[in-house]
Scaffold this motif. Structure first.
Motif, PDB file in Angstrom:
ATOM      1  N   LYS A 158       0.842  -1.188   0.000  1.00 44.56           N
ATOM      2  CA  LYS A 158       0.000   0.000   0.000  1.00 44.56           C
ATOM      3  C   LYS A 158       0.879   1.241   0.000  1.00 44.56           C
ATOM      4  CE  LYS A 158      -3.751   2.240   2.575  1.00 44.56           C
ATOM      5  NZ  LYS A 158      -4.590   2.181   3.800  1.00 44.56           N
ATOM      6  N   PRO A 159       1.102   1.867  -1.154  1.00 45.35           N
ATOM      7  CA  PRO A 159       1.978   3.051  -1.200  1.00 45.35           C
ATOM      8  C   PRO A 159       1.328   4.248  -0.518  1.00 45.35           C
ATOM      9  CG  PRO A 159       0.939   2.689  -3.330  1.00 45.35           C
ATOM     10  CD  PRO A 159       0.565   1.510  -2.476  1.00 45.35           C
ATOM     11  N   ARG A 160       2.187   5.165  -0.089  1.00 47.53           N
ATOM     12  CA  ARG A 160       1.707   6.374   0.579  1.00 47.53           C
ATOM     13  C   ARG A 160       1.160   7.362  -0.447  1.00 47.53           C
ATOM     14  NH1 ARG A 160       3.037   7.098   5.756  1.00 47.53           N
ATOM     15  NH2 ARG A 160       2.769   9.346   5.512  1.00 47.53           N
ATOM     16  N   PRO A 161       0.290   8.283  -0.028  1.00 48.49           N
ATOM     17  CA  PRO A 161      -0.226   9.289  -0.964  1.00 48.49           C
ATOM     18  C   PRO A 161       0.897  10.144  -1.534  1.00 48.49           C
ATOM     19  CG  PRO A 161      -1.523   9.233   1.065  1.00 48.49           C
ATOM     20  CD  PRO A 161      -0.340   8.368   1.301  1.00 48.49           C
TER      21      PRO A 161
ATOM     22  N   ALA B  31       7.577   9.214   3.831  1.00 49.53           N
ATOM     23  CA  ALA B  31       7.393   7.906   4.454  1.00 49.53           C
ATOM     24  C   ALA B  31       8.203   7.839   5.744  1.00 49.53           C
ATOM     25  CB  ALA B  31       7.818   6.795   3.491  1.00 49.53           C
ATOM     26  N   LEU B  32       7.784   8.609   6.756  1.00 54.54           N
ATOM     27  CA  LEU B  32       8.484   8.668   8.028  1.00 54.54           C
ATOM     28  C   LEU B  32       7.566   8.173   9.134  1.00 54.54           C
ATOM     29  CD1 LEU B  32      10.253  12.142   7.757  1.00 54.54           C
ATOM     30  CD2 LEU B  32      11.214   9.889   7.296  1.00 54.54           C
ATOM     31  N   PRO B  33       8.123   7.600  10.188  1.00 53.91           N
ATOM     32  CA  PRO B  33       7.287   7.084  11.279  1.00 53.91           C
ATOM     33  C   PRO B  33       6.872   8.190  12.245  1.00 53.91           C
ATOM     34  CG  PRO B  33       9.593   6.612  11.719  1.00 53.91           C
ATOM     35  CD  PRO B  33       9.546   7.264  10.363  1.00 53.91           C
TER      36      PRO B  33
ATOM     37  N   ALA C  45       6.120  12.534  12.359  1.00 54.34           N
ATOM     38  CA  ALA C  45       6.726  13.063  11.139  1.00 54.34           C
ATOM     39  C   ALA C  45       6.018  12.584   9.884  1.00 54.34           C
ATOM     40  CB  ALA C  45       8.201  12.682  11.080  1.00 54.34           C
ATOM     41  N   ALA C  46       5.061  11.679  10.022  1.00 52.59           N
ATOM     42  CA  ALA C  46       4.339  11.174   8.851  1.00 52.59           C
ATOM     43  C   ALA C  46       3.435  12.240   8.233  1.00 52.59           C
ATOM     44  CB  ALA C  46       3.511   9.952   9.239  1.00 52.59           C
ATOM     45  N   ARG C  47       3.138  13.301   8.983  1.00 53.37           N
ATOM     46  CA  ARG C  47       2.268  14.345   8.439  1.00 53.37           C
ATOM     47  C   ARG C  47       3.003  15.331   7.554  1.00 53.37           C
ATOM     48  NH1 ARG C  47       2.059  15.900  14.244  1.00 53.37           N
ATOM     49  NH2 ARG C  47       3.668  17.483  14.623  1.00 53.37           N
ATOM     50  N   LEU C  48       4.323  15.224   7.451  1.00 57.44           N
ATOM     51  CA  LEU C  48       5.101  16.158   6.647  1.00 57.44           C
ATOM     52  C   LEU C  48       4.811  15.973   5.165  1.00 57.44           C
ATOM     53  CD1 LEU C  48       8.549  15.988   8.487  1.00 57.44           C
ATOM     54  CD2 LEU C  48       6.666  17.587   8.849  1.00 57.44           C
ATOM     55  N   ARG C  49       4.859  17.069   4.429  1.00 56.75           N
ATOM     56  CA  ARG C  49       4.595  17.062   2.995  1.00 56.75           C
ATOM     57  C   ARG C  49       5.779  17.684   2.263  1.00 56.75           C
ATOM     58  NH1 ARG C  49       1.394  14.436   5.169  1.00 56.75           N
ATOM     59  NH2 ARG C  49      -0.880  14.462   5.006  1.00 56.75           N
ATOM     60  N   GLU C  50       6.036  17.214   1.061  1.00 52.37           N
ATOM     61  CA  GLU C  50       7.115  17.770   0.249  1.00 52.37           C
ATOM     62  C   GLU C  50       6.549  18.746  -0.784  1.00 52.37           C
ATOM     63  OE1 GLU C  50       8.826  15.432  -3.022  1.00 52.37           O
ATOM     64  OE2 GLU C  50       7.736  13.711  -2.191  1.00 52.37           O
ATOM     65  N   TYR C  51       7.354  19.749  -1.087  1.00 53.89           N
ATOM     66  CA  TYR C  51       6.972  20.742  -2.098  1.00 53.89           C
ATOM     67  C   TYR C  51       8.239  21.145  -2.844  1.00 53.89           C
ATOM     68  CZ  TYR C  51       5.410  25.082  -4.252  1.00 53.89           C
ATOM     69  OH  TYR C  51       5.114  26.073  -5.156  1.00 53.89           O
ATOM     70  N   ARG C  52       8.173  21.135  -4.159  1.00 57.94           N
ATOM     71  CA  ARG C  52       9.314  21.532  -4.978  1.00 57.94           C
ATOM     72  C   ARG C  52       9.089  22.942  -5.478  1.00 57.94           C
ATOM     73  NH1 ARG C  52      10.855  22.051 -10.149  1.00 57.94           N
ATOM     74  NH2 ARG C  52      13.051  21.574 -10.664  1.00 57.94           N
ATOM     75  N   ASP C  53      10.023  23.827  -5.132  1.00 57.46           N
ATOM     76  CA  ASP C  53       9.938  25.220  -5.556  1.00 57.46           C
ATOM     77  C   ASP C  53      10.360  25.315  -7.016  1.00 57.46           C
ATOM     78  OD1 ASP C  53       9.646  27.953  -5.503  1.00 57.46           O
ATOM     79  OD2 ASP C  53      11.690  28.296  -4.803  1.00 57.46           O
ATOM     80  N   SER C  54       9.466  25.783  -7.858  1.00 53.06           N
ATOM     81  CA  SER C  54       9.751  25.847  -9.290  1.00 53.06           C
ATOM     82  C   SER C  54      10.797  26.906  -9.630  1.00 53.06           C
ATOM     83  CB  SER C  54       8.459  26.126 -10.070  1.00 53.06           C
ATOM     84  OG  SER C  54       7.863  27.347  -9.622  1.00 53.06           O
ATOM     85  N   SER C  55      10.945  27.930  -8.808  1.00 52.64           N
ATOM     86  CA  SER C  55      11.894  29.005  -9.108  1.00 52.64           C
ATOM     87  C   SER C  55      13.339  28.598  -8.830  1.00 52.64           C
ATOM     88  CB  SER C  55      11.543  30.259  -8.302  1.00 52.64           C
ATOM     89  OG  SER C  55      10.245  30.714  -8.632  1.00 52.64           O
ATOM     90  N   THR C  56      13.567  27.946  -7.708  1.00 52.27           N
ATOM     91  CA  THR C  56      14.926  27.571  -7.316  1.00 52.27           C
ATOM     92  C   THR C  56      15.202  26.086  -7.459  1.00 52.27           C
ATOM     93  OG1 THR C  56      14.252  27.314  -5.001  1.00 52.27           O
ATOM     94  CG2 THR C  56      15.005  29.498  -5.695  1.00 52.27           C
TER      95      THR C  56
END
Length: 486
Positions: A105-108, A113-115, A118-129
């Protein structure tokens, strides 16, 4: 932190403020006052209600209250261990001590994928930098990470050391004056060296003539290179999205607006680092942050990930496969970990570089994390005024009941006065938290490494304590560049 000129040298020694041990009343904390009040009420009621027999019947209550209030356990009253014990029991009964990756079952998408929390953390890629940013929706923070290289501080002459310390203080002052920075984390970690640096140097500068010396040197590099270790330093900058809410709305709102405001702080920090003669790299991408997370939980694969640059650069799979948490240990994929807290910084005057015994310890895989939490000047002024009032009132109360003044309480009061003088002079106020994460392949090796780090801390005039009941949460704060708190 105070400073004093040292004769005969250009270096200026510094002195850290003591860890405050002041309670609510007469040195007693709120939990101690509650348990003491229960004991006193039961004893007074028994005395007025029936005398000797009721006093004997209620003896277990007031004796237990007195024991919980005054008997220390590992330097803390027993009553202060009650919340830790209940939290540990809740995690034990709720199955929170074990973590297993759900392979099927992969994560959204966009999650880490942290225990634990810290599992509530989200990643975001900044398009400018192109920088990878970590968003914590619960704490309302947005964090970016940058790698920093620097020359060996202990090898510089005293004048150059003093100049660099002054320049670094300007970097910290920049974070204090912003008002939008939630935390600045300095993470210095040792990593198993893959040998790529030596191999690249030899391929560029070596003499490849198939001679005996050339062949022997090549074999030595192939064998000794991966057996070494190297040091890596990162700085994590966390934006307080609540404090910067107005600027975020002006920039478009949401994560995109938060990234725009964070970019301003990132540019300011890079300029300050360069003025301090530090060499910041480009802001780390999501893939580079994923490699750091994977290496922390699985140190055995760190050298492999470095040699193969395309592997492991996915935050969705960067976390551990399995985690077992015990009372004072943490077991992850390929290592055992223990986290130490620097409970006391040097109480006497020390020179810059006093942490060298810890940071330059050989043969030990560890991560040193310094969490710097800036305080706004108005908030710091209110906090100092509150501490002064409490110290003065406690001193008057102790004098009224005839209690002797303690020298440590006087020293803490002088530290508060020094902080007030520094704040009045225009300096910023930061709260420092030092954490040391020690890793090893076996429990016996971990015990030996922890003992070595504790001895190194003594040489650095610091006092360390092994954190208990919260090793998993402490590990994310000590070994991961995510600006987490314990």
């Amino acid at each position: 932190m105070t400073s004093s000129n040292a004769p005969g040298t250009e270096l200026v020694p510094v002195k850290f403020s003591r860890l405050t041990r002041r309670g609510v009343l007469l040195g007693l904390s709120l939990s101690q006052l509650v348990t003491l009040g229960v004991g006193v009420v039961s004893l007074v009621w028994a005395f007025y209600a029936g005398g000797g027999i009721l006093i004997a019947i209620t003896a277990p209550i007031w004796v237990l209250a007195a024991a919980l209030t005054w008997i220390p356990l590992s330097g803390r009253p027993i009553v202060e261990w009650v919340p830790v014990g209940f939290w540990w029991i809740w995690k034990t009964t709720g199955g929170q001590l074990l973590y297993r990756r759900r392979i099927v079952k992969p994560r959204p998408a966009g999650t880490l994928a942290l225990p634990g929390d810290a599992a509530r953390l989200r990643e975001y890629r900044d398009s400018s930098t192109g920088a990878g940013m970590i968003h914590d929706p619960s704490a309302a923070t947005l964090t970016a990470v940058i790698s920093v290289t620097h020359p060996a501080f202990v090898l510089l002459d005293p004048g150059e050391q003093e100049r660099r310390v002054t320049s670094w203080s300007r970097v910290l002052a920049t974070a204090c004056r912003s008002g939008r920075v939630s935390m600045l984390q300095v993470l210095e970690r040792t990593l198993p060296d893959s040998g790529t640096g030596l191999a690249e140097w030899w391929s560029t500068h070596g003499t490849h003539d198939s001679s005996w010396a050339s062949t022997t040197y090549s074999e030595l590099i192939d064998r000794a290179g991966p057996a070494g270790e190297r040091h890596a330093t990162t700085l994590s900058l966390s934006l307080d999205m609540k404090a910067a809410a107005r600027q975020i709305r002006t920039a478009g709102g949401g994560i995109r607006g938060g990234a725009a405001v964070l970019r301003q702080e990132m540019n300011t920090l890079v300029a300050a680092l360069r003025s301090a003669d530090l060499a910041p790299s480009a802001w780390l991408t999501c893939g580079q942050i994923a490699v750091i997370l994977r290496s922390a939980y699985d140190p055995a694969v760190a050298a492999t990930l470095e040699r193969h640059g395309e592997l492991g650069q996915n935050l969705a799979t960067a976390g551990p496969v399995a985690v077992n948490e015990s009372w004072n240990r943490l077991r992850t994929d390929s290592a055992h970990h223990a986290v130490l807290w620097i409970s006391e910084w040097p109480r006497s005057m020390v020179y810059p570089g006093f942490l060298a015994p810890i940071l330059l310890s050989n043969g030990i895989q560890r991560s040193f994390s310094l969490l710097c939490t800036p305080m706004r000047s108005d908030q710091a002024a209110r906090d100092i005024r509150k501490k002064k009032t409490e110290y003065i009132s406690d001193a008057a109360q102790r004098q009224k009941i005839g209690q002797i003044e303690d020298a440590s309480q006087t020293a803490e009061y002088h530290d508060v006065l020094q902080q007030e003088a520094d704040l009045t002079a225009g300096h910023g106020v930061l709260r420092y938290t030092g954490l040391i994460s020690v890793s090893a392949t076996t429990n016996d090796d971990l015990d030996a490494a922890v003992a070595a780090i504790e001895q190194a801390a003594i040489q650095a005039s610091c006092e360390t304590r092994l954190l208990v009941g919260q090793q998993a949460q402490a590990f994310t704060a000590a070994a991961l560049p995510l600006c987490r708190v314990v």
